[in-house]
Enzyme design. Structure first.
Site, PDB file in Angstrom:
ATOM      1  N   CYS A 163     -42.851  14.366 -40.155  1.00 20.37           N
ATOM      2  CA  CYS A 163     -43.429  14.023 -38.881  1.00 20.37           C
ATOM      3  C   CYS A 163     -44.924  13.887 -39.185  1.00 20.37           C
ATOM      4  CB  CYS A 163     -43.260  15.043 -37.920  1.00 20.37           C
ATOM      5  SG  CYS A 163     -41.730  15.170 -37.317  1.00 20.37           S
ATOM      6  N   HIS A 212     -47.862  15.165 -34.007  1.00 18.10           N
ATOM      7  CA  HIS A 212     -47.918  16.414 -33.676  1.00 18.10           C
ATOM      8  C   HIS A 212     -49.196  17.150 -34.162  1.00 18.10           C
ATOM      9  CE1 HIS A 212     -46.570  18.815 -37.084  1.00 18.10           C
ATOM     10  NE2 HIS A 212     -45.593  18.077 -37.013  1.00 18.10           N
TER      11      HIS A 212
END
Length: 592
Positions: free
Chosen positions: A511, A492
């Site tokens: 992440c 992301h």
């Protein structure tokens, strides 16, 4: 008188005959010796059978005097069906398959990550004794088959995969095969029997190790560093040593030799200094060297070599011998070899086909590449998980792209990160664009937070779900790339792009944050046909959430390589940020 003094041709010829015969015999003897040197020793089948039977029956508990066979139950009937004929030996030499198996065993075991059970020390010793010695040759044959079954069992049951079993991100997936899924020595013996019958031993061995180009490149570097270690010449440099171009020092010849061995010295740069020989000779340590001699000078080629070494190790490139450079040069070659061997195992995480187009993330290098037909189509920095929430190694398919995404905060982050902020500043939710959700009778209900006393709650007792609306403050940034997995890991954007200026970027909760999210989205959506860059930018600018399913999912590989070989053939080395390279053999010298 004339009769007495005149030469007699018959007598002369007769006197030379013994000399001629002697010369002929000597010639024939030398010819026979020369022929024998080029004649391969022959191992008679009956002799091989006799010794093989001994090792598999009477001597099975002490093969070569010390090894107890692990797989005797499988090995003995395997050879019985073959009348005890070898499969890894051709008389007193290893076959091509035998050489390849031995190399696989060496490169697997060199890292000392675990006790592999290959009896390599015994194998190596017996190899030195094999010539014309049937007991040693047949011992090697039996030990190789025993080691093959151990290696194949470990390989096919995923026991050679490092970086697994970490609890940073709980998963229900089992890596090592067990139960009915497990490949047994019985299966492997059948595989070996069939491979011998079809003359496909090379194919069998190839199926047990990665065949990627990156793996083969590392194999060559492993051989290089093992060879350097075996010279016995390597030694650490004094930590106080500082050198730059123009300096003269007794350690310069050694430094030049070492950087040449590592492949950093420009090829042929100093052939004039060593009488046209491009190979830098082994340095001699002289008590009182004459530093005026040319080879004691820190010259231009050596400065280039130093710069190459620094670049490969991600150090500041100065071309001088700095303390940071000495620290890297003082890592023994056997420890580098161990790291290379462990990184070779990391290739086992990957499928045989990486995908014609795929995303490759190297956490240790903090970089991402979008690869198209072997070429980097896009390259960027990334931010990976911190030391407590390390990004896991995984490979999956990227299927979904969210434009202007919302962020549903994972419960563990809500309790450990968000709740402490709310206790200090209850207005934080409004400032950062969070909605608070509570589930009532199976339905999500938005909650008015004005009357909530956050100090009453703890991380374990927090009955709310937090959802951050799209916008510049959204923790996921403006684009999210999903490859559904049970560890909630994805790629992301970020609301903190300034962090990409840092060299060390292990900062996320697991992440992977990407530096160029819009460019990546544009490249991945090009095949969709209706998501050009202007439309992506417009949706982001308007905070208009869109979920797009890719028509052709793209493989994404999250890997952890602290050593790899780049496209220019140079070994790259990076810091072990996650402490995943802490392997048993780094503490003391392993036999390479």
């Amino acid at each position: 008188m004339s009769d007495l003094t005149s030469p007699n041709p018959s007598r002369r010829a007769h006197s030379r005959a013994p000399a001629i015969i002697g010369l002929a015999c000597a010639f024939l003897l030398f010819a026979a010796l020369a022929a024998s040197m080029h004649t391969r020793p022959f191992l008679p089948p009956k002799v091989a059978q006799e010794h093989m039977e001994y090792w598999l029956l009477e001597g099975a508990k002490r093969v070569a005097g010390e090894v107890r066979l692990r797989h005797l139950r499988n090995i003995e009937p395997f050879y019985l069906r073959r009348d005890y004929m070898p499969v890894w030996l051709d008389n007193y030499e290893l076959t091509a398959a035998g050489k390849e198996l031995l190399e696989l065993l060496r490169e697997t075991a060199v890292d000392d990550w675990r006790n592999y059970g290959y009896s390599l020390d015994t194998l190596e010793r017996e190899m030195l004794r094999m010539h014309n010695q049937p007991e040693h040759a047949t011992a090697i044959e039996v030990l190789l088959t025993d080691a093959f079954l151990s290696y194949a069992e470990q390989s096919l049951n995923n026991e050679l995969l490092p970086d697994t079993g970490e609890a940073d991100h709980p998963t229900v997936k089992k890596v090592i095969l067990s139960g009915s899924d497990r490949i047994t020595p019985d299966h492997l013996t059948s595989l070996l029997t069939e491979a011998v019958r079809q003359n496909r031993m090379d194919d069998l061995l190839a199926s047990l190790a990665p065949q990627h180009e990156g793996y083969r490149r590392l194999r060559a570097e492993l051989s290089r560093y093992r060879a350097i270690d075996r010279t016995g010449v390597w030694r650490p440099l004094p930590h106080s040593l500082a050198l730059s171009a123009g300096d003269r020092h007794a350690d310069v010849p050694y430094l030049r030799w070492l950087l040449d061995q590592y492949g950093d010295l420009p090829q042929g740069a100093l052939s004039w200094l060593f009488n046209g020989n491009e190979d830098i000779p082994l340095p001699e340590r002289i008590a009182n060297p004459d530093l005026t001699q040319a080879h004691y000078l820190f010259d231009g080629p050596l400065r280039t070599a130093m710069s190459n070494f620094q670049e490969r190790h991600n150090l500041k490139v100065t071309g001088t011998l700095t303390p940071e450079t000495i620290s890297q040069l003082n890592v023994p070659p056997y420890q580098v070899a161990q790291r290379i061997a462990l990184n070779m195992k990391r290739w086992r995480h990957l499928p045989d086909d990486l995908g014609k187009r795929h995303i490759m993330v190297n956490m240790a290098d903090f970089r991402l590449e979008l690869v198209n037909q072997g070429q980097a189509e896009l390259d960027m920095k990334v931010i990976v998980g911190n030391l407590e929430r390390r990004t896991p190694v995984m490979t999956d398919l990227l299927r979904i792209i969210d434009i202007a995404p919302t962020w549903t905060v994972p419960h563990r982050i809500a309790g450990s990160y968000l709740l402490p902020k709310l206790k200090r500043n209850p207005n934080y939710l409004h400032q950062k664009g969070f909605d608070v959700i509570q589930w009532r009778k199976g339905k999500a209900v938005k909650v008015d937070t004005a009357g909530i006393d956050w100090k009453k709650y703890s991380a374990k007792r927090l009955p709310y779900t937090f959802v951050q609306r799209p916008g510049k403050d959204n923790a996921l940034g403006r684009v999210k790339f999903l490859f559904p997995n049970d560890q909630s890991i994805y790629l992301h954007d970020t609301s903190q792009p300034q962090l990409f200026k840092l060299d060390k970027r292990a900062l996320s909760s697991g992440c992977v944050r990407v530096e160029k999210p819009r460019e990546l989205a544009e490249k991945l959506l090009a095949a969709q046909g209706n998501w050009e860059r202007s439309r992506i930018d417009d949706a982001i600018d308007r905070n208009r959430t869109n979920r797009i399913r890719l028509k052709e999912p793209v493989p994404v590989h999250l890997m952890y390589w602290t050593t790899w070989v780049d496209d220019h053939g140079r070994l790259q080395v990076r810091d072990d940020i996650y402490q995943r390279d802490l392997i048993g053999g780094t503490a003391q010298h392993a036999s390479l």
